[in-house]
Write a protein that holds these residues in place. Structure first.
Motif, PDB file in Angstrom:
ATOM      1  N   ASN A  95       0.852  -1.189   0.000  1.00  0.00           N
ATOM      2  CA  ASN A  95       0.000   0.000   0.000  1.00  0.00           C
ATOM      3  C   ASN A  95       0.889   1.241   0.000  1.00  0.00           C
ATOM      4  OD1 ASN A  95      -2.150   1.759   0.164  1.00  0.00           O
ATOM      5  ND2 ASN A  95      -2.420   1.482   2.381  1.00  0.00           N
ATOM      6  N   ILE A  96       1.306   1.647  -1.212  1.00  0.00           N
ATOM      7  CA  ILE A  96       2.240   2.769  -1.364  1.00  0.00           C
ATOM      8  C   ILE A  96       1.584   3.868  -2.183  1.00  0.00           C
ATOM      9  CG2 ILE A  96       4.398   3.490  -2.467  1.00  0.00           C
ATOM     10  CD1 ILE A  96       5.590   0.836  -1.728  1.00  0.00           C
ATOM     11  N   SER A  97       1.711   5.098  -1.728  1.00  0.00           N
ATOM     12  CA  SER A  97       1.239   6.254  -2.474  1.00  0.00           C
ATOM     13  C   SER A  97       2.431   7.119  -2.856  1.00  0.00           C
ATOM     14  CB  SER A  97       0.235   7.065  -1.644  1.00  0.00           C
ATOM     15  OG  SER A  97       0.844   7.512  -0.434  1.00  0.00           O
ATOM     16  N   VAL A  98       2.267   7.969  -3.877  1.00  0.00           N
ATOM     17  CA  VAL A  98       3.362   8.816  -4.347  1.00  0.00           C
ATOM     18  C   VAL A  98       2.926  10.278  -4.334  1.00  0.00           C
ATOM     19  CG1 VAL A  98       4.344   6.997  -5.776  1.00  0.00           C
ATOM     20  CG2 VAL A  98       2.676   8.546  -6.773  1.00  0.00           C
ATOM     21  N   GLN A  99       3.896  11.144  -4.334  1.00  0.00           N
ATOM     22  CA  GLN A  99       3.621  12.567  -4.340  1.00  0.00           C
ATOM     23  C   GLN A  99       3.079  13.006  -5.692  1.00  0.00           C
ATOM     24  OE1 GLN A  99       7.027  14.827  -3.026  1.00  0.00           O
ATOM     25  NE2 GLN A  99       7.295  13.615  -1.149  1.00  0.00           N
TER      26      GLN A  99
ATOM     27  N   LYS B 169       4.152   5.575  -9.859  1.00  0.00           N
ATOM     28  CA  LYS B 169       4.729   4.304  -9.391  1.00  0.00           C
ATOM     29  C   LYS B 169       4.664   3.298 -10.524  1.00  0.00           C
ATOM     30  CE  LYS B 169       2.441   1.622  -6.502  1.00  0.00           C
ATOM     31  NZ  LYS B 169       2.378   0.268  -7.112  1.00  0.00           N
TER      32      LYS B 169
ATOM     33  N   LYS C 227       4.939  -4.795   7.062  1.00  0.00           N
ATOM     34  CA  LYS C 227       4.035  -3.681   6.779  1.00  0.00           C
ATOM     35  C   LYS C 227       4.509  -2.380   7.422  1.00  0.00           C
ATOM     36  CE  LYS C 227       1.399  -6.429   4.474  1.00  0.00           C
ATOM     37  NZ  LYS C 227       1.407  -6.391   3.000  1.00  0.00           N
TER      38      LYS C 227
ATOM     39  N   VAL D  89       6.809  -0.230   5.214  1.00  0.00           N
ATOM     40  CA  VAL D  89       6.321   0.334   3.956  1.00  0.00           C
ATOM     41  C   VAL D  89       6.158   1.842   4.088  1.00  0.00           C
ATOM     42  CG1 VAL D  89       4.434   0.346   2.304  1.00  0.00           C
ATOM     43  CG2 VAL D  89       5.180  -1.813   3.314  1.00  0.00           C
ATOM     44  N   ASN D  90       6.816   2.583   3.198  1.00  0.00           N
ATOM     45  CA  ASN D  90       6.733   4.039   3.201  1.00  0.00           C
ATOM     46  C   ASN D  90       5.587   4.507   2.301  1.00  0.00           C
ATOM     47  OD1 ASN D  90       9.797   3.158   3.257  1.00  0.00           O
ATOM     48  ND2 ASN D  90       9.594   4.951   4.539  1.00  0.00           N
ATOM     49  N   LYS D  91       5.019   5.627   2.620  1.00  0.00           N
ATOM     50  CA  LYS D  91       3.956   6.209   1.802  1.00  0.00           C
ATOM     51  C   LYS D  91       4.362   7.606   1.344  1.00  0.00           C
ATOM     52  CE  LYS D  91       0.198   3.553   3.902  1.00  0.00           C
ATOM     53  NZ  LYS D  91      -1.136   3.602   4.544  1.00  0.00           N
ATOM     54  N   ASN D  92       3.649   8.075   0.313  1.00  0.00           N
ATOM     55  CA  ASN D  92       3.884   9.410  -0.227  1.00  0.00           C
ATOM     56  C   ASN D  92       5.335   9.568  -0.691  1.00  0.00           C
ATOM     57  OD1 ASN D  92       2.635  11.809  -0.930  1.00  0.00           O
ATOM     58  ND2 ASN D  92       3.371  12.881   0.880  1.00  0.00           N
ATOM     59  N   LEU D  93       5.793   8.622  -1.513  1.00  0.00           N
ATOM     60  CA  LEU D  93       7.185   8.584  -1.960  1.00  0.00           C
ATOM     61  C   LEU D  93       7.419   9.513  -3.150  1.00  0.00           C
ATOM     62  CD1 LEU D  93       7.875   4.729  -1.844  1.00  0.00           C
ATOM     63  CD2 LEU D  93       8.495   6.434  -0.144  1.00  0.00           C
TER      64      LEU D  93
END
Length: 428
Positions: A156-160, A165, A196, A199-203
């Motif tokens: 569950n990863i989001s990006v800026q 991605k 879990k 896991v980093n988010k907003n990469l």
């Protein structure tokens, strides 16, 4: 009873430092002597986690192609008896635990085998008293090897904003796995799991996560990983590529261009004129355009004005639009052409070991293409014909060599096609 004054006693005793030092030294020597020489210092100690070792070499099981795939339990405790000063130095690496015999192992299956333990080096006055498990279970089967695909776990990863991605990549993407035939036949894939909480988010940059393998069967169930073997040097990880998104224009370059031609007159139409590219943030900002390569002006004429080029993305970048080719077009309505006979072929860079003579100094039917308003002002005196001898391997006799047509001080026109002339060569 008279009360002893310990404070006064120690105060008096400490006045003689030599006496105190000798007393301590004598006590240490006496303690060591007691340990080393006392016949009553024998004891039994427990050595834990000693591995159970299997070796089917030179057995009938090996001849039948069988291998030990699992041992339960895989470690045991061994009780060792001997003098305290000796057994205290015994480690689990000093002990070998193995089955007494493999004579009953003739087929695939589970075997309850009796164990034996011994020292890998002779030990004086030290013996093995007992083992925590008299018998352990050995699972024996035919081993097979299979190349298995690795698949990533869902992250569950989001990006800026302004980033994208790409598809998650397993490293490695496949793995040779050995194991019992029955288990290998059921093995469908290896899933790489990431904790879990890691896991980093907003990469805004590519991220690599350490992973652990999970063996998945053809029916989607998790399999016992202990029956499988693979290279211990493999490091499992999941790579999540994160790209900065940027639209970059395409550009065409030219070759065989007359010095007097202003390339801005050509005004090609490039379709598409730009593509969407993804790349590392620190690198993509430096890319202002992507070159399609070179267009040879000798190919551009009133009858051929459309050209197709393959789009080559720089290494480390991603073609997000998946557009592989671009078309470069010119307005053929603005073009016209003329034919000329060009006289006076000149030789450049003549080799010192050759005598060269030109059989014909006139190049006939040279086609000149250009914009109509410029072409009408061109005549044969504005054209040159030269042979660059530095690029030619001359041999004795006559041979045809390429001729370069040039344009003198006339903009908006260029020669089309390839031309040759005949030259006699005599080696000195």
């Amino acid at each position: 009873m008279k009360k002893i004054n310990f404070k006064k006693f120690f105060l008096e005793f400490s006045k003689n430092k030599l006496t105190l030092l000798m007393s301590v030294l004598f006590s240490v020597v006496l303690w060591i002597s007691t340990i080393m020489f006392s016949r009553d210092s024998y004891t039994v100690i427990k050595i834990s986690d000693v591995p159970v070792i299997s070796n089917l070499s030179n057995t009938q099981a090996e001849q039948l192609g069988l291998s030990v795939v699992k041992i339960t339990p895989s470690t045991v405790s061994v009780y060792v008896r001997g003098p305290r000063h000796k057994v205290s130095f015994i480690k689990k690496d000093d002990i070998i635990v193995t089955p007494k015999t493999y004579s009953s192992v003739l087929y695939s299956g589970s075997y309850n085998l009796e164990l034996q333990a011994f020292f890998n080096k002779p030990q004086n006055d030290v013996t093995i008293e007992s083992i925590s498990h008299k018998n352990v279970v050995f699972v024996v089967d035919v081993l097979e090897t299979k190349l298995v695909k690795l698949v990533p776990d869902e992250l569950n990863i989001s990006v800026q904003e302004g980033f994208i991605k790409d598809e998650t990549v397993c490293q490695p993407n496949s793995l040779f796995v050995s194991g019992p035939k029955q288990s290998i036949d059921k093995l469908a894939s290896i899933k790489l799991l990431v904790k879990k909480e890691e896991v980093n988010k907003n990469l805004n940059s590519t991220k690599i996560f350490d992973a652990t393998p999970q063996f998945i069967s053809v029916d989607g169930n998790v399999m016992d990983s202990s029956v499988f073997k693979y290279s211990e040097e493999v490091n499992f990880n999941i790579k999540v590529p994160i790209y900065k998104v940027k639209k970059i224009p395409l550009k065409i370059l030219y070759k065989n261009v007359p010095e007097s031609l202003n390339l801005n007159l050509l005004k090609p139409k490039i379709t598409p004129y730009e593509i969407e590219v993804g790349g590392p943030l620190e690198n993509i900002e430096n890319i202002q355009e992507i070159s399609l390569g070179y267009l040879d002006l000798r190919d551009l004429s009133e009858s051929k004005t459309d050209f197709s080029f393959k789009i080559n993305i720089p290494s480390g970048f991603k073609n997000l639009g998946q557009i592989s080719t671009a078309t470069v077009s010119f307005d053929d309505a603005k073009f016209s052409y003329k034919h000329f006979n060009v006289s006076g072929v000149e030789l450049l860079n003549v080799p010192k070991d050759c005598d060269l003579s030109i059989n014909s100094k006139t190049i006939k039917d040279v086609k000149i293409v250009g914009f109509k308003e410029f072409l009408k002002n061109v005549n044969s005196t504005n054209l040159t014909a030269t042979v660059d001898c530095s690029n030619i391997n001359f041999k004795n006799g006559m041979q045809n060599v390429p001729v370069e047509i040039g344009v003198i001080n006339k903009d908006g026109v260029w020669p089309v096609g390839e031309y040759k002339c005949s030259i006699n060569c005599k080696k000195k």
